[in-house]
Design an enzyme around this catalytic site. Structure first.
Site, mmCIF file in Angstrom:
data_model
loop_
_atom_site.group_PDB
_atom_site.id
_atom_site.type_symbol
_atom_site.label_atom_id
_atom_site.label_comp_id
_atom_site.label_asym_id
_atom_site.label_seq_id
_atom_site.Cartn_x
_atom_site.Cartn_y
_atom_site.Cartn_z
ATOM 1 N N CYS A 146 0.839 -1.208 0.000
ATOM 2 C CA CYS A 146 0.000 0.000 0.000
ATOM 3 C C CYS A 146 0.874 1.259 0.000
ATOM 4 O O CYS A 146 1.562 1.520 -0.975
ATOM 5 C CB CYS A 146 -0.989 -0.055 1.154
ATOM 6 S SG CYS A 146 -2.405 1.034 0.923
ATOM 7 N N HIS A 187 -3.890 -5.867 0.594
ATOM 8 C CA HIS A 187 -3.262 -6.227 1.872
ATOM 9 C C HIS A 187 -3.225 -7.739 2.111
ATOM 10 O O HIS A 187 -4.202 -8.305 2.595
ATOM 11 C CB HIS A 187 -3.977 -5.506 3.015
ATOM 12 C CG HIS A 187 -3.740 -4.036 3.000
ATOM 13 N ND1 HIS A 187 -2.702 -3.445 3.667
ATOM 14 C CD2 HIS A 187 -4.369 -3.044 2.335
ATOM 15 C CE1 HIS A 187 -2.706 -2.142 3.447
ATOM 16 N NE2 HIS A 187 -3.708 -1.872 2.634
ATOM 17 N N GLU A 201 -1.743 -9.224 4.353
ATOM 18 C CA GLU A 201 -1.547 -9.537 5.775
ATOM 19 C C GLU A 201 -2.840 -9.674 6.564
ATOM 20 O O GLU A 201 -2.795 -10.080 7.721
ATOM 21 C CB GLU A 201 -0.660 -8.458 6.426
ATOM 22 C CG GLU A 201 -1.310 -7.080 6.577
ATOM 23 C CD GLU A 201 -1.205 -6.183 5.345
ATOM 24 O OE1 GLU A 201 -1.032 -6.721 4.236
ATOM 25 O OE2 GLU A 201 -1.320 -4.952 5.481
#
Lengths: 315, 190
Positions: B78, B165, B167
């Site tokens: 990001c 993302h 994660e």
């Protein structure tokens, strides 16, 4: 992978090294703080006093249930009713961040008084990763001030002990199961409690409305899950919105309040999707709320927003 | 293997640390002003964060120094990816269609980072800005319906950038993307 037995062992050792003397733990009866209470009481035994504060915003029957749960855990505890103090401090307050900060400070004042009586210099909290992440810091934006982090007053001078700062809820639940803590599967509930499920001023009247609506949402969803109609969501509750709408009840015009039903699926609370609750279950919830609470609520809506961009709670 | 997470102030920086920890990597979160000479790592992850890197570059600390001096792989996520783009001569701007929450990633080029993953899968997003000009030395690897540049590799360096993302729990195959990155790291140091 996360190993709860290793975590418990390490933390017991660390808590023994860190806490020299008496400590109190702020415990709402939720998963995080109860696990912290059990963990630290294993480390330092009766040097620890578990303190539950009824802030006036707890759910239906919650204070009684928490007392029973503490009894069964066999820990040293005290229940304190500070609801008048909290309601007074929140008179006229509508801004969500202001509410959270006032609640955080009030909690600390009660804990400071209790610690003084008990002769404790340490305050243990069940703070977990999302609490400090969302509370912001030098580099992170404040998403919301969690009462136990962003809500701490500047003049607070006890020594703070937070054994679970790096854990997320799924890891805390693993620790809870390992420690045989019965609240392991309980849904998350925010520290500021129902005060942030009333948008606008959390008056006693408004809190009573959302308390009743939350109880209905919980009952219906838990019943549906038990009957196999759906899986139990990560979190499910009602929010009282600050708007009224027109309705018709028994040929009379109604102009009542609005309840939003919120339910999400998540693992750690840091990202979430809204729950795809069967319409049949939503219908039961809607009919019960608008019938049983007819003098207050005449409209129920369902929140279909993921996190991000929304958060789980509305404030 | 030692992989540190450079904290650019993201909500999910700590999640990146957790994913790496679960993969048995020696990992830590470090402030983004940590001098390069103090790093003794096999790779870095540049986290996301709230800065709009085009006009708040100062909030990105020493990310530029890491990109200039690293002789090891870097994964930018990001804002970390946006910074990487600007640093190599590209451009990021307010997205025409910002994305939050659920999106479908379409993988155009599997490369190393998407190795063994499906052509399409659900990812989780949270971005106001997006890459509007891709530097010459970037190869675009994936897109979504609203965002043309969702993943890149740098052709002449072992660097990767992701807009989404990997994660967070809601992203499918997130841990596998990290495992693929760790494989790159392993091969790089072999």
């Amino acid at each position: 992978m996360f190993k709860p037995e290793k975590f418990v062992e390490e933390q017991i050792e660390e808590m023994r090294a860190k806490i020299k003397g008496r400590a109190i733990i702020a415990c709402s009866g939720g998963v995080d703080s109860t696990v912290a209470a059990v963990l630290v009481s294993r480390a330092i035994g009766d040097q620890l006093l578990t303190v539950y504060v009824n802030n006036g915003f707890m759910r239906k029957g919650e204070t009684e249930a928490v007392g029973k749960m503490f009894d069964s855990l066999g820990i040293n505890y005290r229940l304190i009713d500070a609801s008048d103090e909290f309601f007074d401090a929140l008179k006229g307050v509508t801004d969500p961040e202001t509410k959270r900060k006032i609640i955080g400070e009030k909690f600390i004042r009660v804990f400071e008084r209790t610690a003084k009586e008990y002769g404790a210099e340490y305050l243990v909290q069940g703070t977990i990763a999302p609490d400090w992440i969302e509370s912001g810091d030098g580099v992170r934006d404040v998403i919301k001030s969690h009462h136990n982090v962003g809500g701490l007053p500047k003049d607070f001078n006890m020594t703070l002990v937070e054994p679970m700062r790096d854990l997320y809820k799924d890891e805390v639940r693993k620790v809870a199961r390992y420690l045989n803590v019965e609240v392991a599967e309980r849904q998350p509930f925010p520290g500021p409690a129902l005060a942030i499920r009333v948008l606008g001023e959390p008056t006693r009247e408004a809190v009573n409305i959302v308390r009743e609506a939350c109880a209905i949402v919980e009952e219906e969803i838990e019943k549906a899950a038990k009957e196999g109609k759906m899986a139990l969501p990560w979190q499910y509750f009602a929010v009282l919105l600050p708007c009224q709408s027109v309705g018709v009840q028994g040929d009379n015009r109604a102009y009542g309040r609005t309840i939003a039903v919120r339910s999400v699926e998540s693992i750690d609370g840091m990202s979430a999707s809204y729950s795809k609750i069967p319409h049949e279950v939503l219908e039961h919830i809607s009919v019960r709320i608008t019938n049983e609470m007819k003098s207050d609520v005449n409209r129920v809506v369902y929140d279909i927003t993921h996190k991000p961009p929304a958060t789980v709670e509305w404030e | 293997m030692r992989v540190y997470v450079v904290d650019n102030g993201g909500q999910w920086t700590h999640r990146e640390w957790r994913v790496l920890k679960y993969l048995d990597v020696d990992t830590r979160i470090i402030p983004n002003n940590t001098p390069f000479d103090q790093l003794d790592v096999d790779a870095l992850v540049l986290s996301g964060g709230s800065p709009h890197v085009a006009d708040e570059g100062e909030k990105m600390g020493r990310n530029g120094e890491y990109l200039d001096r690293a002789d090891f792989p870097i994964l930018g996520i990001c804002a970390g990816f946006h910074f990487m783009t600007n640093h190599f001569g590209g451009r990021t701007e307010a997205a025409g269609k910002p994305e939050f929450g659920k999106a479908t990633l379409i993988v155009d080029e599997e490369d190393e980072i998407f190795r063994g993953l499906p052509h399409e899968f659900v990812v989780w997003q949270s971005h106001n800005d997006e890459v509007t000009k891709v530097p010459d030395n970037f190869q675009v690897l994936a897109h979504t319906k609203s965002c043309p540049v969702e993943a890149i590799k740098v052709k002449d360096r072992p660097f990767f950038g992701l807009q989404f993302h990997p994660e967070v729990e809601n992203t499918e195959h997130g841990s596998e993307i990290f495992q693929n990155f760790l494989r790159v790291v392993e091969e790089w140091h072999r």
